[in-house]
Design a protein around this motif. Structure first.
Motif, PDB file in Angstrom:
ATOM      1  N   GLN A 112       0.823  -1.207   0.000  1.00  0.00           N
ATOM      2  CA  GLN A 112       0.000   0.000   0.000  1.00  0.00           C
ATOM      3  C   GLN A 112       0.857   1.256   0.000  1.00  0.00           C
ATOM      4  N   GLU A 113       1.995   1.204   0.674  1.00  0.00           N
ATOM      5  CA  GLU A 113       2.881   2.376   0.721  1.00  0.00           C
ATOM      6  C   GLU A 113       3.408   2.734  -0.664  1.00  0.00           C
ATOM      7  N   THR A 114       3.786   1.731  -1.449  1.00  0.00           N
ATOM      8  CA  THR A 114       4.284   2.016  -2.796  1.00  0.00           C
ATOM      9  C   THR A 114       3.175   2.594  -3.672  1.00  0.00           C
ATOM     10  N   LEU A 115       1.956   2.108  -3.505  1.00  0.00           N
ATOM     11  CA  LEU A 115       0.832   2.644  -4.266  1.00  0.00           C
ATOM     12  C   LEU A 115       0.507   4.071  -3.838  1.00  0.00           C
ATOM     13  N   ASN A 116       0.570   4.341  -2.529  1.00  0.00           N
ATOM     14  CA  ASN A 116       0.305   5.695  -2.038  1.00  0.00           C
ATOM     15  C   ASN A 116       1.326   6.684  -2.591  1.00  0.00           C
ATOM     16  N   ARG A 117       2.581   6.249  -2.648  1.00  0.00           N
ATOM     17  CA  ARG A 117       3.630   7.119  -3.168  1.00  0.00           C
ATOM     18  C   ARG A 117       3.399   7.426  -4.636  1.00  0.00           C
ATOM     19  N   ALA A 118       3.038   6.399  -5.406  1.00  0.00           N
ATOM     20  CA  ALA A 118       2.771   6.608  -6.831  1.00  0.00           C
ATOM     21  C   ALA A 118       1.558   7.502  -7.027  1.00  0.00           C
ATOM     22  N   GLN A 119       0.541   7.339  -6.191  1.00  0.00           N
ATOM     23  CA  GLN A 119      -0.659   8.174  -6.290  1.00  0.00           C
ATOM     24  C   GLN A 119      -0.316   9.636  -6.005  1.00  0.00           C
ATOM     25  N   ALA A 120       0.505   9.854  -5.000  1.00  0.00           N
ATOM     26  CA  ALA A 120       0.910  11.227  -4.673  1.00  0.00           C
ATOM     27  C   ALA A 120       1.707  11.845  -5.823  1.00  0.00           C
ATOM     28  N   GLU A 121       2.535  11.057  -6.480  1.00  0.00           N
ATOM     29  CA  GLU A 121       3.300  11.562  -7.616  1.00  0.00           C
ATOM     30  C   GLU A 121       2.375  11.961  -8.767  1.00  0.00           C
ATOM     31  N   SER A 122       1.377  11.127  -9.045  1.00  0.00           N
ATOM     32  CA  SER A 122       0.452  11.432 -10.146  1.00  0.00           C
ATOM     33  C   SER A 122      -0.346  12.700  -9.850  1.00  0.00           C
ATOM     34  N   GLU A 123      -0.765  12.880  -8.615  1.00  0.00           N
ATOM     35  CA  GLU A 123      -1.527  14.080  -8.256  1.00  0.00           C
ATOM     36  C   GLU A 123      -0.671  15.327  -8.348  1.00  0.00           C
ATOM     37  N   ALA A 124       0.607  15.213  -7.930  1.00  0.00           N
ATOM     38  CA  ALA A 124       1.510  16.364  -8.033  1.00  0.00           C
ATOM     39  C   ALA A 124       1.772  16.729  -9.488  1.00  0.00           C
ATOM     40  N   LEU A 125       1.920  15.707 -10.346  1.00  0.00           N
ATOM     41  CA  LEU A 125       2.121  15.967 -11.774  1.00  0.00           C
ATOM     42  C   LEU A 125       0.900  16.653 -12.379  1.00  0.00           C
ATOM     43  N   GLU A 126      -0.287  16.176 -12.004  1.00  0.00           N
ATOM     44  CA  GLU A 126      -1.505  16.772 -12.552  1.00  0.00           C
ATOM     45  C   GLU A 126      -1.672  18.208 -12.087  1.00  0.00           C
TER      46      GLU A 126
END
Length: 279
Positions: free
Chosen positions: A59-73
């Motif tokens: 879940q931590e790796t998914l949360n990190r990737a989700q945060a990256e996608s939101e920051a990019l958007e």
């Protein structure tokens, strides 16, 4: 044909601003719509976690990737709102092994995909499969940006790397909207075969084809005076002050170019001007 749907794919915050800026410039000059796909990449590989890894780590790796996608958007949205073009954004998470599927699904319905150069200092491993997915599965041409690229609205001087291959012809046809509006187009033929059917007039048929579309064409026949064909092409592009190079991508297999090298691989590594690629 005209480019009316442009796609920019963002996976790295350091390269996102340059990629979006180029997309905005092209969308404005072409009166096109720009879609921006913001992907947070889960770089872990399912099945290869160390012993004892549990659901919390996953879940931590998914949360990190989700945060990256939101920051990019968010980064892309701020730039797009300040522009005067039609645009849309989409964000999501993809494992690096499944990245190509997501990119190809959007590229299939785009006229041109804008991506940064895949190789270089601090470039992530996810950009190479992104370019390959757009070219192969997405069947879309790619506008590849070199590092520190300045947004280009309409290339005025263009070099075509011509070797009579199917890939080169596909690239030329896909690049016609750019070629027609250019001031100068150089068809660059390097060491043409001495026994080929067009040995007496290398590049002649392509020149005829392009001129009937109103393209202003010159044919430059060069010797391979450097170790790689791509080196000769890039040097000539600089000598001609070209804004863009057009070339077919992966005339050899991707595996062969990854191991032994090739013109596509070399251009992906060393390009200093935008490269228009198609397969």
């Amino acid at each position: 044909m005209a480019y009316k749907t442009l796609l920019a794919v963002l996976t790295d915050a350091k390269l996102a601003g340059m990629t979006v800026a180029q997309g905005i410039e092209l969308a404005r000059s072409l009166d096109a719509h720009l879609d921006v796909l913001c992907l947070g990449v889960d770089r872990s590989q399912t099945g290869y976690y160390y012993a004892g890894a549990n659901a919390m780590l996953l879940q931590e790796t998914l949360n990190r990737a989700q945060a990256e996608s939101e920051a990019l958007e968010q980064q892309a949205t701020e730039m797009l709102r300040a522009s005067d073009i039609r645009w849309g954004t989409e964000s999501g998470v993809a494992q690096i092994s499944d990245l190509g599927r997501h990119v190809a699904a959007r590229a299939r319905f785009s006229d041109l995909v804008i991506l940064p150069k895949p190789y270089g200092k601090e470039h992530g491993a996810e950009i190479e499969p992104t370019i390959e997915a757009a070219l192969f599965e997405g069947q879309a041409p790619v506008f590849m940006l070199p590092d520190q690229s300045v947004p280009l609205s309409a290339p005025k001087n263009i070099c075509i790397g011509w070797n009579e291959s199917s890939e080169a012809l596909v690239a030329v046809r896909a690049a016609l909207p750019f070629l027609i509006q250019a001031d100068n187009v150089h068809v660059v033929v390097i060491d043409p075969p001495t026994h080929g059917p067009n040995r007496s007039d290398p590049g002649g048929l392509l020149s005829q084809y392009l001129s009937r579309h109103g393209v202003r064409v010159e044919i430059d026949v060069l010797s391979k005076t450097l170790p790689r064909v791509s080196d000769v092409l890039m040097r000539h592009a600089k000598d001609c002050e070209s804004d863009m190079v057009v070339m077919g991508a992966y005339g050899h297999s991707r595996f062969r170019e990854a191991i032994l090298g090739g013109a596509t691989r070399s251009m992906l590594e060393k390009a200093e001007v935008p490269v228009f690629l198609a397969h």
